[in-house]
Scaffold this motif. Sequence first.
Motif, PDB file in Angstrom:
ATOM      1  N   LYS A 325       0.845  -1.191   0.000  1.00 24.84           N
ATOM      2  CA  LYS A 325       0.000   0.000   0.000  1.00 24.84           C
ATOM      3  C   LYS A 325       0.882   1.243   0.000  1.00 24.84           C
ATOM      4  CE  LYS A 325      -3.565   2.206   2.879  1.00 24.84           C
ATOM      5  NZ  LYS A 325      -4.350   2.078   4.138  1.00 24.84           N
ATOM      6  N   ALA A 326       0.555   2.216  -0.818  1.00 24.45           N
ATOM      7  CA  ALA A 326       1.344   3.444  -0.903  1.00 24.45           C
ATOM      8  C   ALA A 326       1.449   4.106   0.473  1.00 24.45           C
ATOM      9  CB  ALA A 326       0.713   4.400  -1.918  1.00 24.45           C
ATOM     10  N   GLY A 327       2.660   4.502   0.814  1.00 21.44           N
ATOM     11  CA  GLY A 327       2.890   5.149   2.108  1.00 21.44           C
ATOM     12  C   GLY A 327       3.217   4.202   3.235  1.00 21.44           C
ATOM     13  N   ASN A 328       3.213   2.901   2.947  1.00 26.33           N
ATOM     14  CA  ASN A 328       3.473   1.908   3.995  1.00 26.33           C
ATOM     15  C   ASN A 328       4.976   1.699   4.233  1.00 26.33           C
ATOM     16  OD1 ASN A 328       0.850   1.325   4.664  1.00 26.33           O
ATOM     17  ND2 ASN A 328       1.002  -0.860   4.192  1.00 26.33           N
ATOM     18  N   TYR A 329       5.327   1.607   5.514  1.00 31.88           N
ATOM     19  CA  TYR A 329       6.625   1.098   5.945  1.00 31.88           C
ATOM     20  C   TYR A 329       6.347  -0.203   6.702  1.00 31.88           C
ATOM     21  CZ  TYR A 329       8.728   5.663   4.924  1.00 31.88           C
ATOM     22  OH  TYR A 329       9.174   6.804   4.298  1.00 31.88           O
ATOM     23  N   GLU A 330       6.919  -1.308   6.245  1.00 30.06           N
ATOM     24  CA  GLU A 330       6.602  -2.613   6.820  1.00 30.06           C
ATOM     25  C   GLU A 330       7.876  -3.274   7.373  1.00 30.06           C
ATOM     26  OE1 GLU A 330       2.877  -3.364   3.723  1.00 30.06           O
ATOM     27  OE2 GLU A 330       4.723  -4.526   3.502  1.00 30.06           O
ATOM     28  N   TYR A 331       7.782  -3.773   8.609  1.00 26.58           N
ATOM     29  CA  TYR A 331       8.944  -4.307   9.309  1.00 26.58           C
ATOM     30  C   TYR A 331       8.625  -5.701   9.854  1.00 26.58           C
ATOM     31  CZ  TYR A 331       9.820   0.776   9.762  1.00 26.58           C
ATOM     32  OH  TYR A 331       9.974   2.128   9.533  1.00 26.58           O
ATOM     33  N   ILE A 332       9.478  -6.661   9.627  1.00 27.83           N
ATOM     34  CA  ILE A 332       9.392  -7.951  10.329  1.00 27.83           C
ATOM     35  C   ILE A 332      10.181  -7.811  11.623  1.00 27.83           C
ATOM     36  CG2 ILE A 332      10.020 -10.386  10.286  1.00 27.83           C
ATOM     37  CD1 ILE A 332       9.514 -10.406   7.314  1.00 27.83           C
TER      38      ILE A 332
END
Length: 442
Positions: A325-332
């Motif tokens: 999704k635009a604008g997402n920062y995703e972290y495991i």
Amino acid sequence: MKKRFLNYSLITLLLVTAFGCGSDSDDSQDLNEQIEVIDAKVTSFSTEYAYVNDLVSILGENFGSDITDTKVYLDNKAVEVTIVNNTAITIKVPEGLSALPDLKIEIPNTTISFNDSYKNIAVLDNTKNKWIIIDHDYNSIESIKDFRGVDKEKVYFSIQNNSSNDVFEVTKSFNGGVSISNINQDHNFLDGGFFLSSKENEYSLRSLALYRKNKGGESKLLNDFTQNGSWGLDFFVDNDETNIIVATSEGRIYKSTDTGSTFDKVHENVPSNFEFDTFFALSSSQVWLGGYTYPFPENKSYYPAKLLYLKDGNWTNKEIQIENKAGNYEYIKKIHFVDATTGYAIAYVKNLNGDEKYVIIKSETKGDTWSIIRESSSKAEAFAFKNKDIGWYISGKNIFKTVDGGASWELYYTNDTDCKGVLYNEDTLWVIANGKILKHYF
């Protein structure tokens, strides 16, 4: 060896002689002087913990062998004595004791003392299917690192304390959580991990220098990896301590096959970005690192999570698109594989518009593909799994459980303080919370 009592025939003869000859008090004094007092010493118990009805031994010296006149008390409660010899007294643990009961031994004509290193045995409640809570007064916990079990009732974990500049302190309980103490390490560490082997060797990764300390307290630097400007992440040591894998935050991987004598760099990410937050290994050939796409110097509209893993002997570096999704920062943030195929991870998703959430994702393809199995606006702190179907995760004061591989979750227990670490170990669920340990036996 000194005898505890006079020979009965000799006593009879002395008494007959004494009365027959009109003995006075001097004769009685001579008789008393022949009864010598024995000095016995208690050194330890045969185990650091026990359950009700267990047989345990009190170890020491000069206990004699008279089971009839040997009395043992725990918390002033008489206990059953089953065996007595000169170096051990075996007892049966009764109900109704405190967690660390006081020991008292009575043997005729014997003075009992305790060795300086003596510790009370821990008596554990192991009632199945109930929550057992053990209060502790350790400081408020910011996070837990390397929560592991070395047998059913021996665990260790690192506490990151708010008041300690983010320093991790390695602590242990080897008596079922009744008492907690700092482990025998050189000093605290800011990053990396800690591992206690079955041989009681202590491995620690501190500022990307890997150390090993043996049971005798001798410490050895195995390797210093800081020449590459790396940040330490974590490491893996196999059961016989032959193979060792060391991972860095930017994805450099080092391997030793000779108990740490030498290390080879077996992988380096290109480009080298500091992007990995979590590490897990089932073996030296089954390794996963989870993290994020480092935002600088690129300007992207979407920053997916990242995974580095060893597949079929090759290191694979790939994006994990959780929402795309635009604008997402995703972290495991945390990763754990139950077996070579099935794994779970906790991911944090933040959007530039201010939305944020935690999700639990699952892979049944060794890490190739992932799907969301749980979403929450509250922080998912940690999780543990018994097998690919049964698992738990903690969020705030709540503990949630799944029995169908994450397809559904139910609230399992609510604590009165925040939960920070969870471990499943030998049919026991452990939870570390602020100021206490929670346990649940199955």
